[in-house]
Design a protein around this motif. Structure first.
Motif: not given
Length: 329
Positions: A233, A231, A241-242, A237-238, A224-229
């Motif tokens: 973000v 996208k 928030r994550h 913020a990563v 989920f961290v790699r997905t946020a990056r």
């Protein structure tokens, strides 16, 4: 949540009562006779006088009777009488408790905030590969503090900052006889608080650094961290928030344990720095074989550990709402 808190309260009361009974018998098994010590301090070794003292303080009764009398007194908030201080035990403890809570709270905030901050910096530099020397420096410094005995660190800080540099006072909670009031007194207490706080909090701060760093690196490698990056973000913020929120769960667990351990560490710290808290009170009571006062301090610290663990379980719910407290488990 209400059922969870109620169940925790019931279990906590039972645990404290069990600790009271165990501590009572352990202290009675310790070598030394309070009546003989009191008689020796008064300059009398007459066996009749010693027997009179034992009768006066109920030391001639069978141990089960003494234990039952003490437990009933605890339930009624009558923690006994200190034969040495000539005051009720509860009054002595309540007089010293604010100083200990101030020291424990300061050391806790210092260790948690600085430990998490340095752990986040170390994990980010390790993860990004930039300035990795900073990660090595922080981890090495944390390992050094973790391996340094508390009393030795305290003495080194006294020698350096009080004796050699003269920046900070070494002993006591405030300047004796100064008669300070208002903000002047607050500033005076703060300067006296610095060395005991850093000394007591450094060990736990080192553990927070390593725990936060390891937890952050583990979360940073999750999908989920790699997905946020991916996208788009932003990295801060990563992290905020994550990563940090999920990485804080082990830190919260350890902080609840640390709060209970701080009471034990405060005994040595208060003794070295002459801090007038319950740790110093417990040390004096041990040297004087003041059984009632020792039992009272043990009772208070046990109750504090139980309360801190309950607060830790509740904070879990705030940090991660996915954790459900079902039926007080």
């Amino acid at each position: 949540m209400a059922r969870f808190i109620l169940a925790k309260l019931v279990k906590g009361v039972l645990v404290v009562l069990c600790v009271v009974v165990v501590n009572f018998f352990l202290i009675r098994l310790a070598p030394g006779d309070p009546a003989s010590i009191m008689a020796g301090e008064s300059g009398s070794s007459d066996p009749n006088y010693v027997a009179q003292l034992r009768t006066q303080f109920g030391l001639d009764r069978p141990l089960p009777v003494q234990m039952a009398t003490y437990v009933l007194g605890v339930v009624r908030f009558d923690w006994g009488f200190s034969y040495r201080m000539k005051l009720p035990v509860l009054q002595l403890i309540l007089d010293r408790l604010p100083a200990t809570l101030l020291l424990m709270g300061s050391a806790f905030v210092f260790s948690v905030l600085l430990g998490i901050f340095l752990g986040v910096i170390a994990s980010r530099t390790r993860y990004t590969g930039r300035r990795r020397w900073l990660d090595s420096l922080i981890v090495g410094g944390a390992l050094l503090l973790y391996a340094t005995p508390l009393f030795w660190l305290s003495l080194l800080m006294i020698v350096l900052f009080s004796v050699e540099l003269g920046w900070l006072p070494a002993f006591g909670m405030e300047t004796v006889g100064a008669g300070l009031t208002g903000w002047s007194r607050v500033l005076d207490i703060t300067t006296h608080l610095v060395l005991p706080t850093v000394s007591l909090g450094s060990f736990y701060m080192a553990m927070y650094v390593r725990l936060t760093r390891a937890s952050m690196l583990e979360v940073m490698g999750m999908d989920f961290v790699r997905t946020a990056r991916a996208k788009g973000v932003a990295a801060p913020a990563v992290i905020r928030r994550h990563v940090l929120r999920n990485a804080l769960l082990p830190v919260v667990t350890f902080s609840g344990i640390q709060l209970g351990q701080l009471a034990g560490g405060a005994v040595l710290t208060e003794t070295v720095f002459g801090w007038p808290g319950i740790g110093r009170l417990m040390f004096d009571a041990l040297m004087q074989r003041d059984y009632q006062l020792l039992l009272g301090v043990f009772l208070l610290t046990s109750a504090m550990v139980v309360v801190f663990n309950m607060l830790t379980d509740v904070i879990y719910r705030v940090v991660d709402p996915r954790i459900a407290f079902e039926g007080g488990r």
